[in-house]
Every structure is written in C-alpha cells, then in structure tokens.
Scaffold this active site. Structure first.
Site, mmCIF file in Angstrom:
data_model
loop_
_atom_site.group_PDB
_atom_site.id
_atom_site.type_symbol
_atom_site.label_atom_id
_atom_site.label_comp_id
_atom_site.label_asym_id
_atom_site.label_seq_id
_atom_site.Cartn_x
_atom_site.Cartn_y
_atom_site.Cartn_z
ATOM 1 N N GLU A 37 4.877 -1.497 -8.421
ATOM 2 C CA GLU A 37 6.210 -1.799 -7.881
ATOM 3 C C GLU A 37 6.869 -2.822 -8.791
ATOM 4 O O GLU A 37 6.199 -3.703 -9.351
ATOM 5 C CB GLU A 37 6.087 -2.375 -6.465
ATOM 6 C CG GLU A 37 7.446 -2.770 -5.880
ATOM 7 C CD GLU A 37 7.421 -3.092 -4.391
ATOM 8 O OE1 GLU A 37 6.342 -3.416 -3.867
ATOM 9 O OE2 GLU A 37 8.497 -3.032 -3.773
ATOM 10 N N CYS A 233 8.373 -1.694 -0.951
ATOM 11 C CA CYS A 233 9.672 -1.847 -0.276
ATOM 12 C C CYS A 233 10.835 -1.506 -1.186
ATOM 13 O O CYS A 233 11.949 -1.248 -0.705
ATOM 14 C CB CYS A 233 9.832 -3.267 0.235
ATOM 15 S SG CYS A 233 8.695 -3.678 1.556
ATOM 16 N N ASN A 364 8.147 4.656 2.564
ATOM 17 C CA ASN A 364 7.123 3.686 2.156
ATOM 18 C C ASN A 364 6.351 3.150 3.346
ATOM 19 O O ASN A 364 5.288 3.635 3.680
ATOM 20 C CB ASN A 364 7.762 2.547 1.367
ATOM 21 C CG ASN A 364 6.774 1.425 1.081
ATOM 22 O OD1 ASN A 364 5.652 1.701 0.660
ATOM 23 N ND2 ASN A 364 7.141 0.190 1.345
ATOM 24 N N GLU A 365 6.944 2.198 4.019
ATOM 25 C CA GLU A 365 6.201 1.475 5.052
ATOM 26 C C GLU A 365 7.040 1.482 6.326
ATOM 27 O O GLU A 365 7.326 0.447 6.897
ATOM 28 C CB GLU A 365 5.996 0.043 4.550
ATOM 29 C CG GLU A 365 4.740 -0.614 4.971
ATOM 30 C CD GLU A 365 4.612 -2.003 4.352
ATOM 31 O OE1 GLU A 365 5.594 -2.783 4.339
ATOM 32 O OE2 GLU A 365 3.504 -2.312 3.880
HETATM 33 O O1 AHR Z 1 3.209 -5.243 -2.083
HETATM 34 C C1 AHR Z 1 4.276 -5.997 -1.623
HETATM 35 C C2 AHR Z 1 4.958 -5.331 -0.438
HETATM 36 O O2 AHR Z 1 4.105 -5.281 0.648
HETATM 37 C C3 AHR Z 1 5.358 -3.902 -0.633
HETATM 38 O O3 AHR Z 1 6.561 -3.773 -1.290
HETATM 39 C C4 AHR Z 1 5.462 -3.385 0.748
HETATM 40 O O4 AHR Z 1 5.238 -2.007 0.842
HETATM 41 C C5 AHR Z 1 4.471 -4.228 1.508
HETATM 42 O O5 AHR Z 1 5.016 -4.751 2.647
#
Ligand code: AHR
Length: 658
Positions: A37, A233, A364-365
């Site tokens: 990321e 994120c 993603n999350e």
């Molecule tokens: O790894 C850091 C963040 O942690 C990522 O962007 C997210 O997916 C998670 O909350």
C-alpha cells in the site's frame, strides 16, 4: 551473561513425531505473499524511484516542494499556469522568466525529505519544456548537498515553442542523503516547464523511471506467492472521489492524474501534508513488478464504498455499474488478448503477454449490509464473465466481534471463494490464536490472512515497535496458519514499507531512508516461512497432539515433494532453552545431515536498525540426523526451520494426496 543463563536452563527433552506419510493437505503456492500500500511513503518517496516531489505542480499547493532561487526580486519571476480547471489530468505548468545573465535565477526541489544520491551513480534528469518567444534559455541542472555544494551537474537547452522532452544524465560526485535539485536559467527569456523529473539510472532491472532496486530486492528475496495491491484503505479513499481508480494509473505518466494520498492527514500525530499519489507506480508497473518477483497478482478494487473509518460514502446501488465495469476491464487489461480494447493498451505499454491474473478482491476492509449488497452485484457480473477468477471478499477490519461474525456468516452462505481476515492485535493474541483455524470448515471458503501484524502497544499507536516480541509471536501464529494451509491459502504482513522520516503507521515490515533499506525481525520471520514453504502438510505432534503452544512450543511440518525434504518450523516463545528430538516417521530413509535456520534473540525488545540492519536475522547450521531423528536445542525465544532430505516409502506420494 544473560544469554548464558538463559541457555543453561535447558529442560527435559521434548519429543516430536513427524508423520511424514500422513499427508493431510496441500500448501498453496500462494501461501506467503506481500501486501503493498502507498502508506508511510511506500510508493511516492519510496519504492517508486522518482526523486522530485510534486514534479508536475499538481499538489493542492502547486509549489509545494519547490523554492524560487534568486539573489533579488529583479532577477526573474514564476507564474503558475492552470490550463484545464475542468477535467485535465495534468493541467498545471510553471512559466519561468529570467531577467539575469548571472545564472542565479531558477528553482530548487527538496525531494522527499531530501534526495538520496550515491557517489559515482548516474541520475537521469528530464523535463517537458517549451520556449516562449524567440531565443532560448539554457538550464543548468545541479545536484547540491545539504550545504548547497554542487555534487553533480548537467545542462538542457529548451528550444522552440512546442512542448518537448529534454533529458540529461548527471553523475554524482558524492553520496548525500539530503540532496536537492536546482534548475538555473543561463540567460534571459521565458520558458515553460512541466514534469520535472530525476531518477537514478540504477533502478530495479535498470528500467527507466522504475523502482528502487534495493527495496524491490528485499521483496524478491521473500520469494512471495502473491502481491496484493494497492492496499489497504487507499483503495477506498477518504471519499469516493479520492478512491484509487486503476484506469487513471496507466498510460503515459504525464497523463496520470495526481491525487491526494488518504494517509496525508489521517493521523493528527503524523500529519504528512506533502503526501500525494502520482501513480508512477500504476497498475501496469504493479503487474510487471509481480511478474518480476514471481508473485501472483492480487488486485483489490473499490466496491462503491469509501473508507468507513472516514466518510463511509457509498454509491447508490443503481449507480454501481462504472465500478463493476472497472473490475471487468481490469481483468481484460491483465489477461485479455492483444486485440481486446484493454489487452491492446497493455500490449502498447510493452507487455503483449497476459499477466495471468487469477484473483480479485472486491472492496478492502468494508463492513455492514451495504458491503454485502454491493458485493453481490460485483459477484454476479464477475462470475458471469470471468468464472475462473477467484473473488476475495472481506470480513472487515477486526478478527472477531459482531461485524466479523455477520460477514463471516453471510459470505459463507454466499459460497465466497476466499475470505480476507485482518488482525492488528497484541503479541499475546497471536500466540493465543495459533489454533484459530483448527476448527474452520474444511469444505467452506478458503482464507486469506490479508493484513496482520503484532501491535506492541496498541493498534496503529506511533509507539509500536518492530521488536522481537512482536515478530516471535507472529512466527508462533504462522505455524497455525501453515498447519491449516488446507484452509488458509494466502497470508501477508501489513503494512509493508515505512520511510523513517515519512511514516504514518507503525509497525512495518521494511524500513527505509533515502539511501538504505532494511528488513525488521518481522521481515525475517516472513522470509523464513516463505522461503521454506513446502508443498504438502504432514502432522508434527507430541504424544499425538498438535504442537500449538504447550510448553510455549509451536510447530508445523511439511514435505517439499519437489526436493524430497521434510521441513519443520518450531517456535520456542519461552525464556528457557528446550531440548527437542524430532522423529521422522513414515520415510524410508534420511540423509545423515540436514540444516537448521535459527532466528532468535534473548532480548524481546531487540530491533533491527539502519546501523545494525541484521541484528536479528537467520543463521544457518548443520544438524545431524541419526536413526531418522534430529536432536536440536530449541533456544530461548527462537524460530527454527529444520530441513532434512528424505527418501519416501515406495508409493507414498500416490497416497494421502488430495
Ligand atoms: O495497513 C494499514 C491499514 O490497516 C490498511 O490500509 C487498512 O486496510 C487497515 O485498516
């Protein structure tokens, strides 16, 4: 002294039975991979080797990173011109008017916390330029050290009134972590400048405008099974407008629209106002990087939801089509024939062969019903057109609790292919959860441990450390992942990179500054597992019970059928040395010598650093194998990987295999 005391406290011998003829599953080649990321200056200012910050003046503050160089106000002037307030990728450029022949008027760029320059290496400068009016304004290109002394120089001479690229290569006369770039007008006149760029020549695979070689090498050394990209994120964005859109990251770099990085203002305690995404590391470069390091590409795309820790904006369901289309088109970009619309673009960018993408993450999350509604729309369209692509679906940011339970249950009822679980938890959690997957449904969806890291203080606390306490606990947990590799098919530590002066989140697997990079103890844990992965699972037990923390010992075992080896991973999380005896049952014979790679420290707070990058790193030794037995002192706080060549019993490989 401490080391001697600890080692001396050896306890009774622990006997482990390795049942090498009782294969109970296969280990996916994707098992251990990488999460990437653009956080902590991971891409811009990190692996993407561009040294100029804000090269196209597209940051919100157009001159951020730049400074006017002048002796006095009469020497010249700068004008920021915006040619496309509406919908142009790179609308701004700078107009430089020099009114002096002294060679003192111009611009300087500070780089990302300075520029890392190495003595004797070449640096490729380029600029898009056009002359205003007749004549020309030659530009001296200088690299200067922190004291302003020249450590490299060159010259370009823009000519004519059309935009054109000008290039010159500089050779550095000194090593400098905090260099700056200067452009000084030699003569009077006006010149327009854009895409002012400086790259080391020595990038990964010597690719022009490529990646930092030292950072990619650390990734390649992991022999990763997959490469997850672009996050995280960042996929979601603070708002939907700021989401990651892969189509804006391909093609000529001057046409890639700069976007604020969502980590820019995320943490009050770690504000990074100069953090933007230029997408020089875009989706083409990503696929190429995955291919280079032998990793399966695993893109994660926005599913119509912005980050729920931020705005949580969602796209109305009846307006989701462009998002779904992006996903369909990405598969075509990666895998389509060269005469398909997106396959053609891939070929034009230099890669006619497909990238063989087999996985795609939808969101993603995310959490909640909104995710399920949107996932179903994606699923329908993707399965209809590309049934061969495995879809990855999320269970949210936490490994337990109502949101997790809801999505876990729902995704199982939808027969999801692969479920992504995230755990940023205390070191103790990792040890306590080595059995997490023992009871998971063997016939249900596979698991992707998509983001995890031991948080030594609290989730995302700036005081978290990449110390041995965290890494050792992750190793204990990973024996549980591996023991359950018939269910867990992928796992990746997160985040990956952090710049020592530009990070937002810690802990991280690899730390860099402008000149160096090093792997943390967590990196070496990952490396030990990923480079000793094996192909098939076999039990390793004490008294017919799996080794999941009894006497602070954790273990997993595999066979590598390509090399005919038994591979054992044994973690001792106690402060006591323990005598281990490993009995290799169910093989015809063994070689008389094997190897053990040990990763250990007596100090749980120990970390690696720029000064001592391998303070904790594996050491390899030989082990004797007598009567199919290996005896090994399992030192305090140690991870041990034992490899022994064996001759299987006749016909063994045809049995017990899925
Ligand atoms: O790894 C850091 C963040 O942690 C990522 O962007 C997210 O997916 C998670 O909350």
């Amino acid at each position: 002294m401490l080391a001697l005391n600890l080692s001396a406290q050896t306890s009774a011998t622990r006997t482990f039975q390795v049942k090498a003829d009782q294969v109970y599953g296969e280990i996916a080649p994707t098992m251990y991979g990488i999460f990437f990321e653009d956080i902590n200056l991971g891409a811009d200012g990190g692996i993407y080797a561009e040294l100029v910050k804000n090269r196209s003046f597209e940051f919100d503050t157009p001159l951020m990173g730049w400074k006017e160089l002048k002796k006095n106000d009469t020497e010249g002037s700068l004008l920021m011109i915006n040619t496309g307030v509406e919908g142009k990728a790179n609308p701004r450029f700078i107009r430089l008017t020099s009114k002096t022949n002294n060679g003192t008027y111009g611009l300087s760029n500070e780089g990302f916390r300075g520029m890392g320059i190495k003595k004797g290496e070449q640096y490729n400068f380029s600029v898009l330029a056009r002359q205003q009016g007749t004549g020309s304004v030659p530009l001296t290109v200088r690299l200067v050290n922190a004291k302003g002394e020249e450590i490299g120089t060159g010259k370009v001479t823009p000519a004519g009134n059309e935009w054109k690229k000008y290039e010159v290569s500089l050779t550095a006369t000194a090593t400098e972590p905090k260099a700056q770039l200067q452009l000084l007008a030699q003569g009077t006149g006006t010149v327009d400048l854009d895409m002012i760029s400086l790259f080391p020549k020595n990038t990964w695979k010597q690719r022009p405008n490529g990646m930092r070689a030292d950072m990619v090498q650390l990734l390649a050394d992991l022999k990763p099974g997959f490469l997850r990209f672009p996050g995280g994120c960042i996929v979601e964005g603070r708002t939907l407008a700021e989401r990651f859109q892969w189509k804006k990251t391909i093609g000529p770099i001057e046409d890639r629209e700069t976007l604020v990085n969502r980590w820019n203002t995320e943490f009050k305690h770690r504000h990074t106002p100069d953090y933007f995404q230029t997408f020089g590391l875009g989706f083409f470069e990503y696929f190429q990087l995955a291919e280079d390091i032998g990793a399966a590409p695993l893109p994660i795309l926005n599913c119509g939801m912005a980050c729920q820790f931020n705005t949580g904006e969602v796209v109305p369901l009846d307006q989701l089509d462009p998002y779904v289309q992006d996903a369909l088109d990405l598969i075509e970009f990666a895998n389509g024939p060269v005469d398909s619309p997106w396959g053609k673009i891939r070929a034009q960018m230099g890669h006619p062969a497909p990238f063989n993408m087999k996985y795609l993450g939808v969101g993603n999350e995310q959490w909640g019903e909104q995710y399920v509604e949107r996932y179903k729309v994606f699923e329908k369209a993707l399965r209809a057109k590309y049934p061969e692509v495995k879809l990855i679906t999320t269970t949210g940011p936490f490994p337990d609790g109502p949101e997790f339970e809801y999505l876990n249950k729902t995704m199982r009822s939808l027969n999801a292919d692969i479920i992504d679980e995230h755990y940023y938890r205390a070191p103790e959690w990792f040890q306590q959860n080595a059995t997490r997957y023992d009871a998971y449904d063997r016939k249900g969806p596979k698991i992707f441990a998509g983001e995890y890291a031991a948080q030594t203080v609290a989730i995302a606390s700036p005081d978290n450390k990449n110390n041995w306490r965290g890494a050792l606990s992750e190793a204990a947990f990973m024996t549980g992942l591996e023991r359950n590799a018939d269910v867990v098919v992928m796992a990746s530590y997160a985040p990956l990179f952090a710049h020592e002066e530009g990070w937002q989140w810690t802990p991280d697997m690899i730390w860099v500054n402008n000149l160096q990079s090093y792997g943390t103890p967590n990196y070496y844990v990952q490396k030990l597992f990923s480079t000793n992965v094996g192909t098939h699972l076999v039990p390793i037990q004490r008294n017919n019970v799996n080794v999941t923390g009894q006497d602070s010992l954790f273990a997993s075992a595999s066979l590598d059928r390509k090399t005919n080896e038994v591979i054992l991973k044994v973690v001792n999380t106690s402060r006591q040395a323990q005598e281990g005896e490993f009995v290799l049952e169910g093989v015809k014979s063994t070689q008389s010598k094997g190897t053990v790679q040990k990763l250990r420290s007596n100090n749980l707070e120990q970390m690696n650093s720029f000064a001592n990058p391998t303070a904790i790193s594996p050491v390899q030794q030989q082990v004797q194998v007598k009567n199919k037995r290996v005896k090994l002192a399992l030192e305090p706080y140690s991870v041990n990987v034992i490899r022994v060549k064996v001759t299987p019993n006749p016909g063994q490989y045809s049995k017990n295999t899925k």
